[in-house]
Design an enzyme around this catalytic site. Structure first.
Site, PDB file in Angstrom:
ATOM      1  N   HIS A  77      37.409 -30.388  34.330  1.00  0.00           N
ATOM      2  CA  HIS A  77      38.062 -29.347  33.536  1.00  0.00           C
ATOM      3  C   HIS A  77      38.888 -28.431  34.424  1.00  0.00           C
ATOM      4  O   HIS A  77      38.537 -28.176  35.585  1.00  0.00           O
ATOM      5  CB  HIS A  77      37.039 -28.540  32.734  1.00  0.00           C
ATOM      6  N   ASP A  79      39.812 -25.363  33.132  1.00  0.00           N
ATOM      7  CA  ASP A  79      39.519 -23.993  32.721  1.00  0.00           C
ATOM      8  C   ASP A  79      38.373 -23.414  33.547  1.00  0.00           C
ATOM      9  O   ASP A  79      37.569 -24.153  34.136  1.00  0.00           O
ATOM     10  CB  ASP A  79      39.186 -23.923  31.229  1.00  0.00           C
ATOM     11  N   ASP A 110      33.679 -24.447  40.556  1.00  0.00           N
ATOM     12  CA  ASP A 110      33.534 -24.961  39.193  1.00  0.00           C
ATOM     13  C   ASP A 110      34.858 -24.879  38.454  1.00  0.00           C
ATOM     14  O   ASP A 110      35.106 -23.933  37.735  1.00  0.00           O
ATOM     15  CB  ASP A 110      32.453 -24.147  38.482  1.00  0.00           C
ATOM     16  N   GLU A 144      36.055 -26.824  28.642  1.00  0.00           N
ATOM     17  CA  GLU A 144      34.683 -27.168  29.032  1.00  0.00           C
ATOM     18  C   GLU A 144      33.814 -25.932  29.084  1.00  0.00           C
ATOM     19  O   GLU A 144      32.635 -25.975  28.720  1.00  0.00           O
ATOM     20  CB  GLU A 144      34.678 -27.872  30.389  1.00  0.00           C
ATOM     21  N   GLU A 145      34.388 -24.819  29.541  1.00  0.00           N
ATOM     22  CA  GLU A 145      33.613 -23.585  29.661  1.00  0.00           C
ATOM     23  C   GLU A 145      33.527 -22.829  28.334  1.00  0.00           C
ATOM     24  O   GLU A 145      32.833 -21.816  28.249  1.00  0.00           O
ATOM     25  CB  GLU A 145      34.239 -22.674  30.727  1.00  0.00           C
ATOM     26  N   GLU A 173      31.359 -31.974  38.209  1.00  0.00           N
ATOM     27  CA  GLU A 173      30.563 -30.750  38.120  1.00  0.00           C
ATOM     28  C   GLU A 173      29.850 -30.472  39.450  1.00  0.00           C
ATOM     29  O   GLU A 173      29.424 -31.398  40.142  1.00  0.00           O
ATOM     30  CB  GLU A 173      29.522 -30.862  37.007  1.00  0.00           C
TER      31      GLU A 173
END
Length: 394
Positions: A77, A79, A110, A144-145, A173
């Site tokens: 991701h 974001d 992340d 994703e977040e 991740e």
């Protein structure tokens, strides 16, 4: 400065708080297009929460290779979570900054470093193997977040609809504990939430016989549910999963006055469950406990994700060997931690692992990564590509 570090800093400088991709996928797409990837942008969500997804794929050059090819997807991701109070950061969260051998910035762990490592590992792989048998793909989302309903799951549904097959997937991740490569996730527990509303009768606290206290009504049932967390009460787990756990996250009741018996109580709870249980079996047991205590209630369920497990096979073996070759570490397989978008991918791909940097600073003020481990991560990805390609050539 390495190419991976340069790209990671370029991505960190983009304030891509969910659902805003802030141009990250365009940067990545331009590099992938130069490598022969076909790019597809899939947008989803309402106008005020528009999510950007990128599906990029590079297939073998000739039909013969395509028929015997397997597909590896790097998934991640672009974001990031909100920064929190900017004034509490030592340096601005969207200004990549180096201190004491570490790179600071929101998304450093992340997971913008992982995404950068994906791309550079592919660039290096294709330099050495310009016509691979392996089909390469990237699946990136800007959701994703956030709620996760317009991101990876949308792309997975589109792939299923068109008959795309994914053989392997590496999700970037952050999984390491102390050193890059010391732990990978070969599965995750399922997550299921419940909103329990217990009905009572509001009244004056001096006249309890004219009211019905919902907190008192539900307390014995809650005690029994808590007790099931011990001694494998929900299930005993297995070789790969911890026993299932039930936890209360919120408890709301009362008017705020000290002399009023509340009219209802609302309790939010969550299961993190192993493959030894199903949503249906856990729901049945909760209802049985509440009913046994005569609780007057309504209960709404939300299944956030099912548990999944990738048993040791081609992908796990290749990743383990790549980590050992690069770091000397015998990596630990784990299913601990929260959920990730791997839960969606696991529904369409039998071999999914999560592999990324140390997770100690994720979502925190002054998020950071050891600069030395950025190249380590990229090299592990590259070694994994080499091993999977070699397996196709045999």
């Amino acid at each position: 400065m390495s190419r991976t570090l340069q790209l990671a800093e370029q991505l960190i400088s983009r304030p891509s708080v969910t659902p805003d991709d802030a141009g990250c996928q365009q940067i990545l797409g331009e590099r992938l297009a130069q490598l022969g990837f076909a790019l597809e942008t899939i947008e989803s969500g309402p106008a005020d929460f528009r999510v950007t997804n990128l599906w990029a794929v590079r297939r073998p050059a000739n039909a013969t290779d395509a028929t015997c090819s397997k597909t590896l997807v790097f998934a991640g991701h672009t974001d990031v979570v909100p920064t929190g109070p900017v004034e509490q950061w030592t340096s601005h969260p969207f200004t990549p900054t180096h201190r004491d051998g570490k790179l600071y910035g929101r998304g450093a762990c992340d997971m913008k470093t992982s995404v950068a490592a994906f791309v550079v590992s592919i660039e290096e792989f294709l330099q050495g193997t310009p016509d691979p048998k392996l089909t390469l793909a990237l699946l990136l989302t800007s959701d994703e977040e956030g709620p996760g309903v317009d991101g990876t799951v949308i792309v997975c549904n589109a792939l299923v609809a068109r008959g795309e097959v994914i053989d392997y997937c590496i999700v970037g991740e952050p999984t390491a504990v102390e050193r890059c490569g010391d732990m990978i996730k070969n599965g995750r527990r399922g997550t299921m939430s419940g909103k329990l509303t217990v009905k009572g009768v509001q009244g004056h606290i001096a006249y309890p016989h004219l009211a019905k206290n919902p907190v008192h009504s539900v307390a014995p049932a809650l005690a029994d549910l808590v007790a099931l967390n011990t001694a494998g009460g929900w299930d005993a787990g297995n070789d790969y999963f911890q026993p299932t756990s039930w936890q209360i996250s919120n408890f709301h009741s009362g008017t705020g006055a000290s002399n009023v018996i509340p009219g209802n109580a609302v309790i939010d709870f969550n299961f993190r469950f192993s493959t030894e249980s199903t949503p249906e079996s856990l729901q049945q047991r909760v209802h049985a406990v509440l009913d046994a205590h005569g609780v007057d209630y309504t209960l709404a369920w939300t299944v956030g994700g099912l548990p999944f497990l990738t048993t040791p096979g081609e992908l796990v073996t290749s990743v383990q060997a790549a980590i050992a070759d690069e770091t000397g570490i015998a990596t630990e397989l784990s299913t601990s931690g929260g959920t990730s978008d791997a839960r969606f991918i696991a529904k369409i791909c039998k071999q999914v692992v999560e592999l990324g940097p140390v997770n100690a600073s994720i979502h925190k003020i002054d998020e950071h990564i050891d600069v030395a481990e950025i190249e380590t991560l990229k090299n592990i990805y590259k070694r994994t590509l080499d091993r999977l390609e070699a397996s196709l050539a045999r």
